[in-house]
Each structure stands twice: as structure tokens, then as C-alpha cells.
Design an enzyme around this catalytic site. Sequence first.
Site, PDB file in Angstrom:
ATOM      1  N   THR A   1       4.371   1.792   2.388  1.00 53.39           N
ATOM      2  CA  THR A   1       5.455   2.213   1.600  1.00 53.39           C
ATOM      3  C   THR A   1       6.318   3.286   2.371  1.00 53.39           C
ATOM      4  O   THR A   1       7.555   3.301   2.650  1.00 53.39           O
ATOM      5  CB  THR A   1       5.583   2.444   0.440  1.00 53.39           C
ATOM      6  OG1 THR A   1       4.797   1.401  -0.278  1.00 53.39           O
ATOM      7  CG2 THR A   1       6.655   2.758  -0.476  1.00 53.39           C
ATOM      8  N   SER A   2       5.496   4.408   2.625  1.00 51.99           N
ATOM      9  CA  SER A   2       6.179   5.734   3.172  1.00 51.99           C
ATOM     10  C   SER A   2       6.617   5.497   4.667  1.00 51.99           C
ATOM     11  O   SER A   2       7.420   6.080   5.348  1.00 51.99           O
ATOM     12  CB  SER A   2       5.170   6.881   3.171  1.00 51.99           C
ATOM     13  OG  SER A   2       4.309   6.734   4.014  1.00 51.99           O
TER      14      SER A   2
ATOM     15  N   GLY B   1       0.863  -1.219  -0.011  1.00 46.42           N
ATOM     16  CA  GLY B   1       0.080  -0.091   0.060  1.00 46.42           C
ATOM     17  C   GLY B   1       0.700   1.311   0.129  1.00 46.42           C
ATOM     18  O   GLY B   1       2.096   1.164   0.233  1.00 46.42           O
ATOM     19  N   CYS B   2       0.068   2.352  -0.253  1.00 44.47           N
ATOM     20  CA  CYS B   2       0.972   3.636  -0.400  1.00 44.47           C
ATOM     21  C   CYS B   2       1.344   4.082   0.954  1.00 44.47           C
ATOM     22  O   CYS B   2       2.891   4.425   1.016  1.00 44.47           O
ATOM     23  CB  CYS B   2       0.253   4.625  -1.127  1.00 44.47           C
ATOM     24  SG  CYS B   2      -1.509   4.940  -0.542  1.00 44.47           S
ATOM     25  N   TYR B   3       0.451   4.052   2.045  1.00 45.33           N
ATOM     26  CA  TYR B   3       0.916   4.551   3.385  1.00 45.33           C
ATOM     27  C   TYR B   3       2.060   3.510   3.779  1.00 45.33           C
ATOM     28  O   TYR B   3       3.228   4.062   4.395  1.00 45.33           O
ATOM     29  CB  TYR B   3      -0.083   4.608   4.339  1.00 45.33           C
ATOM     30  CG  TYR B   3      -1.131   5.757   4.024  1.00 45.33           C
ATOM     31  CD1 TYR B   3      -0.689   7.187   4.121  1.00 45.33           C
ATOM     32  CD2 TYR B   3      -2.678   5.375   3.675  1.00 45.33           C
ATOM     33  CE1 TYR B   3      -1.720   8.088   3.901  1.00 45.33           C
ATOM     34  CE2 TYR B   3      -3.538   6.571   3.450  1.00 45.33           C
ATOM     35  CZ  TYR B   3      -2.909   7.610   3.546  1.00 45.33           C
ATOM     36  OH  TYR B   3      -3.731   8.879   3.457  1.00 45.33           O
TER      37      TYR B   3
END
Lengths: 380, 380, 380, 380
Positions: free
Chosen positions: B178-179, B174-176
Site C-alpha cells: 500500500t505504501s 499488504g501494508c508495505y
Amino acid sequence: MSCARLLFFYYYYTYIDMSSTSTLKVGIVGASGYAGEDLARLIIGHPGVELAVVTSRQYDGKEFGSVYPRFAQFPKIQGLKFTNPEPEEIKSQVDLVFLAVPHGVATEYARPLLNAGIRVIDLSADFRLKSAAVYQDYYGAEHSDPELLEKSVYGLPERNREAIRKAQLVACPGCYPTSILIPTLPLLERKLIRPDTIIANSLSGVSGAGRKVALDFLFVECNESMRAYGVPRHRHISEIEQEMNGVISGEQKACIQFIPHLIPVSRGIHTTLYLDPNPALGSGDQFDEKAFLSSVESAWKEAYVNDPFVRVLNQFDDNRLPDTKNVLQSQFIDIAWKWDPRTQRLLGFSVIDNLTRGTSGQAVQCMNLMLGLDETMGLF
Amino acid sequence: MSCARLLFFYYYYTYIDMSSTSTLKVGIVGASGYAGEDLARLIIGHPGVELAVVTSRQYDGKEFGSVYPRFAQFPKIQGLKFTNPEPEEIKSQVDLVFLAVPHGVATEYARPLLNAGIRVIDLSADFRLKSAAVYQDYYGAEHSDPELLEKSVYGLPERNREAIRKAQLVACPGCYPTSILIPTLPLLERKLIRPDTIIANSLSGVSGAGRKVALDFLFVECNESMRAYGVPRHRHISEIEQEMNGVISGEQKACIQFIPHLIPVSRGIHTTLYLDPNPALGSGDQFDEKAFLSSVESAWKEAYVNDPFVRVLNQFDDNRLPDTKNVLQSQFIDIAWKWDPRTQRLLGFSVIDNLTRGTSGQAVQCMNLMLGLDETMGLF
Amino acid sequence: MSCARLLFFYYYYTYIDMSSTSTLKVGIVGASGYAGEDLARLIIGHPGVELAVVTSRQYDGKEFGSVYPRFAQFPKIQGLKFTNPEPEEIKSQVDLVFLAVPHGVATEYARPLLNAGIRVIDLSADFRLKSAAVYQDYYGAEHSDPELLEKSVYGLPERNREAIRKAQLVACPGCYPTSILIPTLPLLERKLIRPDTIIANSLSGVSGAGRKVALDFLFVECNESMRAYGVPRHRHISEIEQEMNGVISGEQKACIQFIPHLIPVSRGIHTTLYLDPNPALGSGDQFDEKAFLSSVESAWKEAYVNDPFVRVLNQFDDNRLPDTKNVLQSQFIDIAWKWDPRTQRLLGFSVIDNLTRGTSGQAVQCMNLMLGLDETMGLF
Amino acid sequence: MSCARLLFFYYYYTYIDMSSTSTLKVGIVGASGYAGEDLARLIIGHPGVELAVVTSRQYDGKEFGSVYPRFAQFPKIQGLKFTNPEPEEIKSQVDLVFLAVPHGVATEYARPLLNAGIRVIDLSADFRLKSAAVYQDYYGAEHSDPELLEKSVYGLPERNREAIRKAQLVACPGCYPTSILIPTLPLLERKLIRPDTIIANSLSGVSGAGRKVALDFLFVECNESMRAYGVPRHRHISEIEQEMNGVISGEQKACIQFIPHLIPVSRGIHTTLYLDPNPALGSGDQFDEKAFLSSVESAWKEAYVNDPFVRVLNQFDDNRLPDTKNVLQSQFIDIAWKWDPRTQRLLGFSVIDNLTRGTSGQAVQCMNLMLGLDETMGLF
């Protein structure tokens, strides 16, 4: 038309006709930034005071409405021009003065105005701190009039209503501190949360940086951009901890982690608070979650039941979280909380308009208190 | 012109001429959302693969460039039309398929494609979790093909490079996550921070909500607005904790506090991390701040020295904090840390493009690994 | 893997390995503005040239990737530093130079570079006009090297392809002129529209103002704002009329009404054109609407059938109007027309990215032509 | 405190106390869109009327402040709930009703309300046109109550003040027409410009599309986007030409070219007008430019000298052009003109807030006139 309505209109117009001779008069010193402009907006729309003096070195002699095109042709400021008077001259012209100059500069103006018997509401950071040492520590310069630090009142109406009424010098709180103190002070006061592990993650619109002409605040640099700044020791931490320490007793001291972020909106602050329940309330099986949350609910309710500009969203709908767009250009602060059973943390949320509630509106509410007007006048 | 250059151009054009017959071919199933569109952007610009198949029930028969006006007239996709084929038909047409359909739907497609011998990169959440029970807990529905959960590889290239190379089924993070995972995993692995008090405060652009036609995502509702959502239990917490637990051993488990916020930008994620040093490193006078920070620095350096898309900003300039605008449309993740001596907390910052690094770019980097291409091909 | 593919990869890597010794090399003089930055983006991603020199007085000695964080860690510019060389020094280092300095300054650089035998592509307005008198009239200063005005080629690839190939000095068209000339020149050439009543109403993103640090371009001043500027005599009118007059013969001259507006987007130009059919085609019942529109259609088709970056939207869908978001960061110009039977006016629409198609991409397409590379290389 | 001030405050509070029994009362039918919300903002802040009824099928029974979080806790609407009454019931509750429902729907409500003796201000397009045939032509449906078209008054206060005072049914002008008619009518009336070559190029914020949940108005679709729409025959052309024809006599008819564009701001309309001087004033050497411009200046001055909400910027500063940000949330329309000696065209510029001046504020100014209140009450 009823008699009461007729009477109202009679006095409505009477009031307008006589406004130039008998209304309370106020002045703004240094009205060329965004906070000053928003303050002018509120004063112009205020039914109980008149904007009698606006001072500026830069614009001396110019019409107010030509410098601020949005106010051109407003009937209540027809003919109003920027001047650059001595404090003594202002004395005869106004009942109260707002200082909308940068920190460091406000100190220069405050003393002569106060000496001349004029009540002062300062929008800068110059009189918020009680300790000259802390001022020097956070603002990097010696305070030039520490005696005034004792006399000033921290202008958070919900907390210091009575003191503000009587104050000669009011220091309006910073925008971030307002968004952080309103939700946390009632919880700290009632020993519901730990004062030394508070985390405040704040987001601010670009007007918070003022009307500073710098590369970082160009449209193209801010648009489609999100970034943290002022890490790890933003100046507002000093007043946040001072006010928190004022409501807690005992040996523990507030220690706040505060990180602001710049967001591509013009106005608004959104603060997310990460709060640990006071360990004294027990932990693990000892901790009574239900009782804790009930106390949190009561704490906010009791604290703000009579405050017209604090909206506790949980009272309307438990799933609604604050959104900055609902408080833009208003004096409201919307707050809400959520409990996270996984992490055993209380999550707090608040939103304000950084210019209005964060500066100008707060100043007007203080003014209303100082001048004996209805506290909400000109703010709805 | 040098001989080498001539040879290059010879093969540059040769390559283009023969691309329809000999290049590696890929397909995208369900390319009608923002992630699918961004993936198409990368694939079209990729020198080593050809976008041979795009499927869509809704657009079956339509030209790709008429559905996505920005791709109209691109030479590499002249004539490409949406189709709606059976998995068996796709088999003969492509070497690899990306699934860009919503979670829940991806499961339907994955099994027949894998059975047909096609390698699959899934952009949804369907194959990220190893535990069907956790899936059900967070996604509210029984997983329909739990056997595949074991076979899938979590597609974070910096962590699972070798496994991705060999994988038949890759689940893009997911994007979050990854961050959050990139900056924290090396610190957790080296036992530098506590795994059970991590706080991740994230900000996301509106494309993160997908191309969903809902009131909340109208321009007027998002513009000049900032709000938290998904509190307190956003679905991404499940995969964040799973991956964190994978690198820590012993009894302690990761427990993450994660709060996302919706910000009026189209793209970008900014994550601020509040991290406590591992208590085992000592506290008070026992804690060696300097040694700790040196370990943090080494941890990131060692972990990412060979990773082309991780930029540790501290290596360039200790005062630079990440800004989302510097990573837009790129596969980069910019990370930085600051130490707060007042609070004894390590502060971490990361930014990515939620669509590219958070979805499509990550998928392409995985594809490069799976197909034996240069890992960075098509990503600079 | 097929033989052809193997060969491709062999030369793909060969090319990369040898790039430092044998690729064509280019330099950018003055790369500190938005146009220079976007040009760097394209050159770095270009497979046929190497960014060998970047000059700047301000940044002399600094790493390129530290001044532009978005380019940090790009393999193709590892170690690239800003320098401040003499033209003679540049000669040995590059095959071609881009001038990305303000108008007035470009003239200083062009002569010594050309004398040193270096081909020059200028992004400023200094060499667009053929007449020194018109330059002085519109730019308010005498042109300091009028001889070069004769030698320069107006770098609109669709119109001057052959001349650009051979040019020593190319003057890239302005952003607004590009958006206006592409749709109108074919119509003027074929005498379909009146040259003396053209109205061009343009909207531009804020990056069009450059990276100028001025109050007017602060985020808060531009956000939620729309305003016209440069009325009635924007400098770009001079080159628009020059180029229009170049394609019409006879006594009539082009006379254009051009009004640009500042819009709160970072990038993009949208131009709406109000065009009157040539009175020679008849009026009232004499005017054959159908024949006229068919000629308009043919005019655009014939003019741009071989131009990869002009998209005539009417060919895809008669109801689609251009939207700037479809051309962002691309070299495309999307154009469309509508006929208004009520007013008997032809309405034209065009969109470009003011930085890419309006400056840097146009420069790269010219470079490709000048260096004998494929015209579209590095632009898809 | 002076006697007058005391009297004022006495009646200020008296007024508030008695507001529930004796103030003028108004209702809003269908307040769930952006126009309805902005109208509620103005009515709530209005010192002379009370928002007594808000009707909605969708929200029947809900608190007003829970549907519109920004109005929660406003003292003047404490307890106000949405209802869904019959016209007869409304009759006893209000003095005047605003219809804020879509066109087509307004007709259903108007007749029974008027029959019940309630004065009506309609915000839709249903009663703006005098001709049912033109309505059908532009709105694609037969008008269901053509008789009311004759009775309705076009609610542009600057033009129809006296008729509005006496009207039973007022049709508020469209937002675009307001921005176009105010600057052009005085010029047409005095035969200074040609009525058949007017070009109006307008830009609008996204709230102009209403609160419609459609893909085109998602944040990501609008952000960083500029596009024309409604070409070539936007519905507002019908009322613009009707009103223009009302002030010109003789054989010539108004023929307007109008192209609106969608811009990524929430609010605001910017209109640029391309106007040809009346050929009867002479052309070439015969045309007296100076006299013409003097007449233009006088025309606007005479037309609007007594209009509090029209600001002619040329009177302040000849170089200032209108900017939408200066009129946001206000009833002002800022207008300015420039003469282009090259093209012999008069260029006109106007800005309004599409929601306030374009809808809700206009409605309130009409209400003030109809109820005999001061025309500007509640609008500064």
C-alpha cells in the site's frame, strides 16, 4: 598469587597513585552536548590518560559531576571543575585537546591551540573538507581558516592510521559518513562498484540532533514517529564524496544519494546501501556473479583484517544482519552484505553508535594513535 | 433547537434502538491478532454496520470485551461473545465476513463462506496474487484454491473502486505494498519513471510482525534497536510487481528492490522511494527537469483528486515530509516528493499506519464500497 | 434495505448537508498545545457539534489543517482557519467555548466570554478551586477574578452531572485528580477509608508536561528515564483535597500524599493508591475484613453503575490490574482494587489517558451535558 | 615519557600477555539471560579476572561471540566457547563460579561446586533467605538444600563486606530489595522510622522480567503501557523483611508494602519510599522536625561515607531527585530524601540499573571482595 599477578597489582595501584602527576593529560573544550558527554565517559574510563581540563563558558566554576550527575563521585575526576581558560593557559595543562563545540566555533579555538603547540582533535565538521569552496557550498558560510584545511587529517583510523599518528590536527569524521565509508571504500578502491549510483539510506537516533532544545526533538514529537529529513542535500554528502573520490581514480566521480531518517531511539545509526556492480565487470551473461561476490568478500577481509573494531558479520553467519543494539556505546561498526540476484544489486548494511563510533570513540582511537598508546586502549 | 436537528436526533436514537434488527451485519473470523483488534475498533465505531459475529477457536464462548479489555463496556457490543460456527450458520447472521487469519488458513474459510453466498474481505495474502505459480514461489506452498485467485479483487480502493463494489471476494493489499503502490502507480502509468530500477526502503513498527510470541519481538530486543530483515526477497515483492505490471504496458517489467526494517514503534510504516525518470524522457541536456516535475505533480493530483484518504503534502507545503505520527490510527496515506538535481533522481516518501491503512481501514473502506455505504463512513 | 435503515441514511446525509447551518457550534481558544489538539480530534469526530472557531494569536490566519498536519483534508473542517477575535465577535459564532490556554491566562478570557453570554469550559486550573486563598497558596499568584470561583462547577461528570448541565462555567478537573478522585470519593463518602493517610503514587506520560520546549522534555532526556517530580507539594493536591473534603463531614480533613513520576510514554496516567480502612470500622480482631471488602465492592458499584466511562475491573476478573494501553485516546477510567491481608491496606489502581479522560474527553462529556446531547456522544 | 608511565605500560602489556596463564579465572553457569549477558560484559571488561568458562546446555560447543553478537571479536574472549561440564571438571578451570540460572535450578549446581571447593556467587533467589519455611511460603516449593541457607552470605556489599570476603557462597540480593534496603536500613538501624508502615512503590524496566518469551513482554504489549503486577505479595518482600528485621531489635517487626510496576524502558528501577518517623521520637509539637532531618542526613552519611557506589544526591543539591538514566550500566545507587511537612512523612527515592547494580555489578563487587581485589575494580 603468582609473581606476575603481584607485580601487576603493584603497578596497577602505583599507576593510580601517580596518575595525577605523570599520566598523559587531555582536555575537552565545550563538553556540554551529548558527544562531549560520551567523550568524557570514554576518557574517564581510559587507563592511559587523565581528563585534566574541561572548559565551558556556561558552567565555568562548576564541578563536572554536578553538571553531569552520572559522573558524580567518580574517583578519577574528583574535584574536576569546568574552567574557561585562554589557550595559553591550557598549553601547560594538557598534551592534547578535544574540541566538542559546534561547527563554525571550532575554527576559533583550533588556531590558538595549535599555535600553542597543543595537538587538537576536532569533533565538528570544520576541518573535514579539503576545499574551502565545498565547505562554503555545504555549510553556507565562508571558512574562516582555510589554511588549516590542508593540515588537518581525516580521522578515520581504518583508512588514515599513519597520518593520524603524526597529525597536529585531526578532524573526526561525521557519524553518517563513518557508517557509509567503512563498507564502501574497499569496494570503490578495487573498482567493484559504480561510484556514481550509490544510494545510502540511513536511520539515526535522536541524539544525532544534539542537545538542541527545539520542538522537533521533544519526546512526544519523536516517540512513535519516523520521518526523513535533510533531503536532498545533507551536509555530510560533501565529506562522503570527498573521501570516496580520494580512492577512485580516472574520470568518474562519486555521486551519492543520501537520505537520513529520524527514529525514536536515543542512539544508533543504521545504514542500508544500494550498490551497483561496476559495469566494467560485464553485464548479463558476461557478469560473473560468483567471482564478483568472492571479490567483495576479499575486499572487506583484506581491508579490515587488522582492524579491531570492524566486524564483518558474513564471517560469522551469512544470515545475520546488523542490529544497532549490538554496537551501542562501543567503537564497533558491524557490516554485512547480501547479493540480490533478481536486481543484480549488492546490498550493504552497517550499524554504529552515532555518539561513540560516530564521534567520541573515533576521537579516542585517534588520540591513542597520536599519543603512541595501544590503539584500542579504553575502547573495550 | 432547529427542526432539522430534532429530526436528526430522533433518527440518531431510532437508529441505535433498531440497530440490532435492521443494520447491516458483519463478522470477523479470527480476531485475536493486532489487525483483527484494529478492525474491531473500526467496526465498533462505524455508524452503518454492526459487529454481529466474532469467531475464534481459542476464545469460543468468551465475552469479546474480556478478551480485549479496551473494548469492555462498549455499548454497541454488549453481550457479544466469541463463537466457533460452521460457515452455514454464519450465513444467516451476517452480510459480510472479514477473514483475519494467517495466510494459508484464509483459503480454508473463503470457499465455504463464498459458497454460502457471503461476501468476503480477506486480510491475509492468500488472494492477492493472480498467479498460483507466483504464490508458490513466494509463499513456499501450493495454493489450495487457485480458482479463487481469478475471482478476487485487489482491494486498493484508489485503484479498483468499481471492481471492489461488485466483488464477492476482496483481497486487502499488504501494508508495505500500500505504501509503495499509491505513490508509484500514477507515475508508472504515465511512463514518468523507470519500472525496473525502483528502490523502496521501508521502515515498520513492530505490530507488523503480528502478535507472534517470539524472542525477536520482545520489548528488550526491539527497544533501542534498528535492523533490516527479509533481505533480499520479502514476500510483498510479488504483489507489488504484479500491480505495477498491471499499469505498464510493453516489454518492460517492474523490478523492485524492497528492503524493510524493524523500528521500535508500535505502529507505522515509512517508505522512501528512489525513482529514476523514464529514459525515454531524455537525459542530460535533453531532459526537461521542469516539465518532468510538473508532470509528476499533475500525475498525483489527477490520480487522487477525488480520493479522500490520500494527502499529497507538496500541495500544502513543499518542505514538509511525511511523519508516521500524523497518520496513526487513520486511513490516510501522506505522500510527498523531492527532486534531487545532483543525482537526477525523484525521491518519494509515504507514511501509513500499518494496521489501519495497511490492513483494517483498507478493509473497512472496501466494505463501505461493497455495501453501498458512503466510502468514508466510519473512517474519519 | 429496510425502511428504518433507509430513513437513517436519509437523515445521516441530511445531517451532514445541513451541518453548516444548523448544528451546535463550538470554539476552542488557544488550541496549540497537546490538550487542545486532542480536544480538536474529539470535536471533529463528534456527530452533534461543529468546530466553528479556533483562535490563536500565533497562528492567526493559518489553516487549521496546515498547523496540525494530522487534520489536513478532514471534510468537517475544510477551510477552517485560526482567527484572533474579540469575545464579542465570538458570541455570534458559537454556542460554547473551550479555553485551552495556560492557567493564569484563562481568567483573562472567561469573564468577557461569560459576559457575552457564552458558556465556557475551561481546561486550565483557573476555576477549579473554590478558595482564592488556596489558589494563591498553590499557584503563587493572586487570583484575578475570584468571583468566578464561586460560579464555576468542577467538571467531573460522575460526581456533578446535574450541576454541569446548568453551568455557565465549567472547570475541568486536572488529570491526576481525575485518576485519584474517581476511585476514592465513593469510599470516603461511605466512611470506608481514612481521609488523612491517603497516598497516591502516580505515573504520567510526557504529554502531561504540555508542548513546552525545555531540555527536560527532549526525547533523549526522557527515553530510558524514570523520575519523580513536584515533590512534596504538587499543585493538584489543592483540588484533590478540596473535592475529598466535599464528601466527608465532621472534623477530619483529607490529607493526601501525592507523588507524580515522569515515564517515557507519550500518554497515560497510572495511579496506585495506598488506603487505610477507617479505624472506626475496628482494628485487629474487631475488623471484619469480609464485610469491609464487600462494602468497597458495593461502594464502587453503586457509585458508578450508571456511568458509561468507569470500568471496575474486579467485575470482569479479580486478577486483572489496569494497564494504560487499554484506555489510550478514550474517556474510560479503569479502576481495580486488591486487599493486602498482611498490611491490612486497601490497594487501589486507576488508569486514564491524561489528554483524553484527563482533559479533552472530560471537557466533551461536560459539553454534551451542557448542550443537552447524549452524554456519551462522540466519545465511543 | 616518565619512568613510572613506562613501567606501567610494561606491566600493562605484560599483564595482557600472561593473562591466559596467571590471572584469576571465573566461570558463568547459564549465561543465556539478560543478567548473564550483563555479567559477561563486566567480567570481560574487568582487568583482574578472566572469563574462562561459560556453560550452557543449549549452546554447548558454540562460540560465545556468536551467541552474543555484541561480544564478537572481543580480544579477551577470543575462542571462548560454551561448554557443559561436570562440576569436577570446572574445579580445575576456575577460582570462582557465578550461577546465573533461574531460582530452583541454582540449588542443583551450588552443592557439587561447593563440594569441589569452588566459591560460588548465586544470582538467583535460592540462597537469599535464611528460613526454608519462608522460602517455601514465598516460592511455593520446598527448598532442596536448606543446609546451604545457613552458610550463604547476603551479598549486599555496603552491609556485609567482611562476611562476603570470607564467604564460600554468596547470594546476590534481588534488584528491588537492593533499591529498598540501601536507603532504609540506616534509618531503621537508628530507629528513625517505623518498620511496620513502610511503603515501597517501585518501577522497573522490562529486562527485569528476564528473557522470557511471553505475550506480556512483547514490544507492542509493553510500549505505551504502564501497569502494576505482583500485587499484593511479590516474592522479594521475603528478603526485604528478613534484612530489615536483621537491623531492628525488640518486638517490632518490619512489615513492608511493596508494589512493583512494569514500565517501557529496557533497564532501570525507580523506588519511591513512604516512611513514617518513629513515633518514639514524639508527635505533634513534641516532634522535633529539624533534629529528625539532621539525623536522617547523618544516618545516610555515616552509613555510606566509605561506599564508592552510593550517591546521596542531597549532598550535591537538595532539589535533585534520582533519575534512572544516570545509573544505567553502572553499579551506582542514587538516593535522595525529601521531607513533607504537610503529611509529616519522610519521602525516599532511589534508582539503580536492575541488571547491573541489581544483579551483575553487585555480583562483581562481591567477587572483588572474595578474591581480595580492589572492591571497585572493573566497575568504573
